[in-house]
Write a protein that holds these residues in place. Structure first.
Motif, PDB file in Angstrom:
ATOM      1  N   LYS A 175       0.909  -1.211   0.083  1.00 34.11           N
ATOM      2  CA  LYS A 175      -0.048  -0.213  -0.149  1.00 34.11           C
ATOM      3  C   LYS A 175       0.851   1.422  -0.060  1.00 34.11           C
ATOM      4  CE  LYS A 175      -3.878  -2.348   2.163  1.00 34.11           C
ATOM      5  NZ  LYS A 175      -4.731  -2.249   3.469  1.00 34.11           N
ATOM      6  N   ARG A 228      -1.955   6.461  -1.998  1.00 35.67           N
ATOM      7  CA  ARG A 228      -3.352   6.275  -2.984  1.00 35.67           C
ATOM      8  C   ARG A 228      -3.492   4.882  -3.542  1.00 35.67           C
ATOM      9  NH1 ARG A 228      -2.549  10.847  -7.112  1.00 35.67           N
ATOM     10  NH2 ARG A 228      -0.347   9.636  -7.292  1.00 35.67           N
ATOM     11  N   LEU A 229      -2.404   4.171  -3.696  1.00 32.64           N
ATOM     12  CA  LEU A 229      -2.822   2.768  -4.298  1.00 32.64           C
ATOM     13  C   LEU A 229      -2.803   1.602  -3.516  1.00 32.64           C
ATOM     14  CD1 LEU A 229      -0.167   3.938  -7.261  1.00 32.64           C
ATOM     15  CD2 LEU A 229      -2.783   4.182  -7.330  1.00 32.64           C
ATOM     16  N   ILE A 245      -1.784  -2.704 -10.076  1.00 32.36           N
ATOM     17  CA  ILE A 245      -1.826  -1.343  -9.591  1.00 32.36           C
ATOM     18  C   ILE A 245      -3.371  -1.035  -9.439  1.00 32.36           C
ATOM     19  CG2 ILE A 245      -1.059   0.949  -9.533  1.00 32.36           C
ATOM     20  CD1 ILE A 245       1.111   0.079 -11.661  1.00 32.36           C
ATOM     21  N   THR A 246      -4.206  -0.667  -8.178  1.00 36.30           N
ATOM     22  CA  THR A 246      -5.429  -0.357  -8.176  1.00 36.30           C
ATOM     23  C   THR A 246      -5.188   0.932  -7.318  1.00 36.30           C
ATOM     24  OG1 THR A 246      -5.563  -1.821  -5.859  1.00 36.30           O
ATOM     25  CG2 THR A 246      -5.929  -2.877  -8.183  1.00 36.30           C
ATOM     26  N   LEU A 247      -6.512   1.580  -7.870  1.00 38.20           N
ATOM     27  CA  LEU A 247      -6.938   2.852  -7.242  1.00 38.20           C
ATOM     28  C   LEU A 247      -8.138   2.819  -6.715  1.00 38.20           C
ATOM     29  CD1 LEU A 247      -6.412   6.034  -6.933  1.00 38.20           C
ATOM     30  CD2 LEU A 247      -7.063   6.443  -9.106  1.00 38.20           C
ATOM     31  N   TYR A 266       0.807   8.238 -10.632  1.00 38.21           N
ATOM     32  CA  TYR A 266       0.475   6.992  -9.913  1.00 38.21           C
ATOM     33  C   TYR A 266       1.540   5.911 -10.469  1.00 38.21           C
ATOM     34  CZ  TYR A 266      -4.195   8.582  -9.657  1.00 38.21           C
ATOM     35  OH  TYR A 266      -5.484   9.261  -9.367  1.00 38.21           O
ATOM     36  N   ALA A 320       3.679   3.771  -7.698  1.00 43.75           N
ATOM     37  CA  ALA A 320       3.747   2.406  -7.694  1.00 43.75           C
ATOM     38  C   ALA A 320       5.161   1.763  -7.590  1.00 43.75           C
ATOM     39  CB  ALA A 320       2.876   1.684  -9.049  1.00 43.75           C
TER      40      ALA A 320
END
Length: 189
Positions: A8, A11-12, A72-74, A112, A116
């Protein structure tokens, strides 16, 4: 064999890729030439089953000997992939793991990719116990090269790799981030 963790950042959430990510990979990355053109191992047009074939090579494998691939998730939305490949991928830096990444075009320009990469670098240095991490980017890919430079990666060598989507060999800059440079940068931040 170690199991990939969930990582984590501010934001991601970087989570291990799963077989269920195939459609997101195909839709977000594989069907956009502006993404595929910078990846050496991806076809254009994106071949049916290509995402599934990639996932077969990275899901459930030992990251210490293969590739540690993270979605990579938002906010739970899949926006790209970042991975750390076990030492041996780069002929120029055979003892160093290497990183690679891509972000869907709709999510570019918001930091992002940087977030990451920063998150996976910390994990990569810890898990591989390496003195350096390498990467390579097409010589023309100034955005990716700039991102790597921001983290302290320094030019190490030039090489050529065949790019499936472009159907030709492409000049690549191989870069290296020494652990000492990485740790010094973190202390300043």
């Amino acid at each position: 064999m170690i199991t990939l963790p969930e990582l984590k950042s501010r934001r991601l959430v970087l989570r291990p890729l799963t077989a269920e990510d195939a459609s997101a990979i195909a839709q977000l990355g594989g069907k956009d030439f502006e993404i595929v053109r910078w990846l050496s191992g991806v076809s254009w047009p994106f071949a049916e089953g290509e995402a599934e074939a990639y996932l077969d090579t990275v899901v459930g494998v030992d990251p210490l000997t293969h590739e540690a691939a993270f979605a990579i998730t938002l906010g739970g939305v899949f926006i790209g992939v970042v991975s750390v490949i076990a030492p041996g991928d780069l002929d120029e830096l055979p003892d160093a793991p290497s990183i690679g990444y891509w972000i869907g075009r709709a999510f570019q320009g918001y930091g992002y990719a940087s977030e990451a990469v920063e998150t996976v670098l910390e994990w990569g240095f810890e898990i591989y116990k390496s003195d350096a991490i390498g990467a390579r980017a097409f010589e023309e890919n100034t955005r990716s090269r700039g991102l790597l430079r921001k983290f302290g990666f320094k030019p190490y060598a030039m090489t050529e790799r065949y790019a499936k989507a472009l159907d030709r060999k492409v000049s690549n800059v191989v870069v290296c981030l020494e652990r000492s440079d990485y740790e010094a940068r973190r202390q300043v931040a």
